[in-house]
Scaffold this motif. Structure first.
Motif, mmCIF file in Angstrom:
data_model
loop_
_atom_site.group_PDB
_atom_site.id
_atom_site.type_symbol
_atom_site.label_atom_id
_atom_site.label_comp_id
_atom_site.label_asym_id
_atom_site.label_seq_id
_atom_site.Cartn_x
_atom_site.Cartn_y
_atom_site.Cartn_z
ATOM 1 N N PRO A 226 4.900 0.873 -12.146
ATOM 2 C CA PRO A 226 4.788 2.322 -12.441
ATOM 3 C C PRO A 226 4.310 2.610 -13.862
ATOM 4 O O PRO A 226 3.699 3.654 -14.106
ATOM 5 C CB PRO A 226 6.228 2.824 -12.228
ATOM 6 N N SER A 227 4.543 1.674 -14.799
ATOM 7 C CA SER A 227 4.164 1.916 -16.192
ATOM 8 C C SER A 227 2.658 1.942 -16.404
ATOM 9 O O SER A 227 2.181 2.439 -17.438
ATOM 10 C CB SER A 227 4.792 0.841 -17.101
ATOM 11 N N TYR A 228 1.888 1.414 -15.440
ATOM 12 C CA TYR A 228 0.439 1.485 -15.602
ATOM 13 C C TYR A 228 -0.290 2.155 -14.435
ATOM 14 O O TYR A 228 -1.469 2.489 -14.550
ATOM 15 C CB TYR A 228 -0.165 0.102 -15.890
ATOM 16 N N LEU A 229 0.396 2.396 -13.338
ATOM 17 C CA LEU A 229 -0.257 3.106 -12.235
ATOM 18 C C LEU A 229 -0.151 4.615 -12.357
ATOM 19 O O LEU A 229 -0.803 5.349 -11.608
ATOM 20 C CB LEU A 229 0.331 2.676 -10.881
ATOM 21 N N TYR A 230 0.650 5.096 -13.317
ATOM 22 C CA TYR A 230 0.793 6.557 -13.440
ATOM 23 C C TYR A 230 -0.540 7.235 -13.718
ATOM 24 O O TYR A 230 -0.756 8.401 -13.387
ATOM 25 C CB TYR A 230 1.794 6.914 -14.542
ATOM 26 N N ARG A 231 -1.476 6.490 -14.327
ATOM 27 C CA ARG A 231 -2.764 7.109 -14.677
ATOM 28 C C ARG A 231 -3.601 7.459 -13.456
ATOM 29 O O ARG A 231 -4.616 8.159 -13.581
ATOM 30 C CB ARG A 231 -3.548 6.195 -15.615
ATOM 31 N N TYR A 232 -3.198 6.966 -12.291
ATOM 32 C CA TYR A 232 -3.933 7.280 -11.064
ATOM 33 C C TYR A 232 -3.379 8.515 -10.356
ATOM 34 O O TYR A 232 -3.894 8.904 -9.309
ATOM 35 C CB TYR A 232 -3.911 6.083 -10.113
ATOM 36 N N MET B 206 0.833 -1.210 0.000
ATOM 37 C CA MET B 206 0.000 0.000 0.000
ATOM 38 C C MET B 206 0.866 1.257 0.000
ATOM 39 O O MET B 206 0.563 2.235 -0.712
ATOM 40 C CB MET B 206 -0.924 -0.018 1.218
ATOM 41 N N ASP B 207 1.940 1.242 0.776
ATOM 42 C CA ASP B 207 2.873 2.371 0.777
ATOM 43 C C ASP B 207 3.444 2.583 -0.627
ATOM 44 O O ASP B 207 3.587 3.721 -1.096
ATOM 45 C CB ASP B 207 4.016 2.122 1.763
ATOM 46 N N TYR B 208 3.775 1.481 -1.294
ATOM 47 C CA TYR B 208 4.357 1.571 -2.636
ATOM 48 C C TYR B 208 3.346 2.152 -3.626
ATOM 49 O O TYR B 208 3.686 3.016 -4.447
ATOM 50 C CB TYR B 208 4.819 0.188 -3.099
ATOM 51 N N ILE B 209 2.107 1.704 -3.555
ATOM 52 C CA ILE B 209 1.065 2.208 -4.456
ATOM 53 C C ILE B 209 0.884 3.711 -4.265
ATOM 54 O O ILE B 209 0.787 4.475 -5.242
ATOM 55 C CB ILE B 209 -0.258 1.462 -4.211
ATOM 56 N N LEU B 210 0.853 4.163 -3.023
ATOM 57 C CA LEU B 210 0.687 5.593 -2.750
ATOM 58 C C LEU B 210 1.880 6.399 -3.258
ATOM 59 O O LEU B 210 1.719 7.510 -3.769
ATOM 60 C CB LEU B 210 0.489 5.814 -1.247
ATOM 61 N N ALA B 211 3.075 5.825 -3.137
ATOM 62 C CA ALA B 211 4.273 6.530 -3.626
ATOM 63 C C ALA B 211 4.244 6.671 -5.143
ATOM 64 O O ALA B 211 4.535 7.739 -5.692
ATOM 65 C CB ALA B 211 5.526 5.784 -3.175
ATOM 66 N N VAL B 212 3.873 5.605 -5.835
ATOM 67 C CA VAL B 212 3.845 5.631 -7.298
ATOM 68 C C VAL B 212 2.762 6.570 -7.815
ATOM 69 O O VAL B 212 2.961 7.299 -8.794
ATOM 70 C CB VAL B 212 3.636 4.211 -7.863
ATOM 71 N N THR B 213 1.607 6.570 -7.154
ATOM 72 C CA THR B 213 0.497 7.414 -7.601
ATOM 73 C C THR B 213 0.553 8.822 -7.035
ATOM 74 O O THR B 213 -0.310 9.650 -7.331
ATOM 75 C CB THR B 213 -0.855 6.767 -7.234
#
Length: 336
Positions: free
Chosen positions: A317-323, A232-239
């Motif tokens: 990161p190549s597909y989470l940038y859209r968030y 979850m920390d990683y997802i928040l960092a990427v987005t």
């Protein structure tokens, strides 16, 4: 991949070929030189698979586990069968028993009657006939159903599968767009070993070629193990989102899970998948989802099959940038 007597003109029937994992498996099999029949309930909606191979190499066909004649037709001339069919939640007639267990049994029986030589069953880490989770139990019973017909079947058990269309990283990234807080179910201590969908697909193709040990259960995990909190920390960092992570005991999640299950049924499938959490999923989250020490020692892993798995940092990161707040064009380092 190594060549084989099937690699130039053999036919593979892939049940569940139009799904998230299915489209990557179809692509990997096409690269290996197979002809592919992609079995799915709505082949008219699966024509996007055809450009993944050469002209005429990939053909979507109608296949429904409740209609044995459709399975027999999809398996005509096939030398290898791959079962990717699965559901994460039960809806209507799509129960774990019907889809996983009865479905796998019907496919294996139809494949044997069609003279199919190899059977590849994609299961899941955590499959256990004694599990409290209906999902995990059904996955184990599906493996047994296949082995009754194909004792030499190759069983693949992936951990959480990630990729551009996944229902894991995308789900929580979507939640972070509108929710000020995200729940850490069970405190966020459950461990996962996310595996890239392309790596799983390559192993399926390898098994179809005969490159895996017959009758063996392989456990497929990525190169790193992360807790739910770390993910979850990683997802928040990427987005680039700042959200509170709130630990919630498993017991406290029982009532909300029951409520979303009920709402999902009442809304006839229109309830947002992003918000759906079932009581069965809570039972799954109570156990780590990682490759066992036994599988590592015995070489029943991606690495044991000669595959160097890709880490989430190289793909996600190549597909989470859209968030991000401004999508792929967001150059602001501040957290939203």
């Amino acid at each position: 991949m190594a060549g084989s007597d099937l690699a130039t003109n053999g036919q593979v029937t892939v049940f569940g070929g139009s799904g998230f994992l299915g489209r990557h498996v179809v692509r990997a099999l096409a690269r290996a030189g197979f002809r592919i029949m992609a079995g799915c309930r709505r082949p008219d909606l699966a024509n996007y698979l055809q450009p993944l191979g050469r002209v005429g190499q990939i053909q979507p066909v109608q296949a429904n586990v409740r209609y044995p004649q459709s399975l027999a037709a999809a398996l005509r001339h096939a030398e290898v069968a791959v079962n990717l069919v699965g559901v994460l939640t039960e809806t209507g007639d799509q129960s774990f028993e019907a889809v996983h267990v009865s479905g796998a049994r019907a496919m294996a029986k139809a494949a044997r009657e069609a003279g199919v030589r190899r059977f590849v069953q994609v299961s899941a880490i955590g499959a256990d006939p004694q599990s409290e989770s209906l999902y995990a139990r059904s996955k184990a019973l599906a493996e047994d159903a296949v082995r009754e017909v194909y004792p030499d079947a190759v069983i693949l058990r992936p951990s959480v599968v990630f990729g551009p269309e996944d229902d894991f990283f995308n789900r929580f990234a979507a939640m972070a767009r509108f929710s000020p807080a995200l729940p850490l179910v069970g405190g966020g201590h459950t461990r996962f070993q996310p595996v890239f969908v392309g790596d799983v697909a390559d192993v399926v193709a390898l098994a179809a070629e005969g490159g895996a040990r017959p009758g063996t259960v392989y456990e497929l995990g990525g190169p790193g193990i992360k807790t739910f909190r770390e993910i979850m920390d990683y997802i928040l960092a990427v987005t680039q989102r700042r959200r509170a992570l709130v630990p919630v005991p498993f017991g406290a999640m029982e009532a909300p899970a029951a409520a979303t299950e009920t709402l999902s049924k009442l809304m006839l499938g229109l309830f947002p998948k992003t918000l759906l959490m079932t009581r069965d999923q809570l039972k799954l989250l109570a156990h780590d989802n990682v490759v066992s020490a036994e599988a590592v020692a015995e070489g029943r892993t991606l690495q044991g099959l000669g595959n160097e798995p890709r880490a989430i940092e190289t793909v996600v990161p190549s597909y989470l940038y859209r968030y991000r707040k401004h999508g792929q064009f967001d150059r602001d380092s501040r957290l939203a």
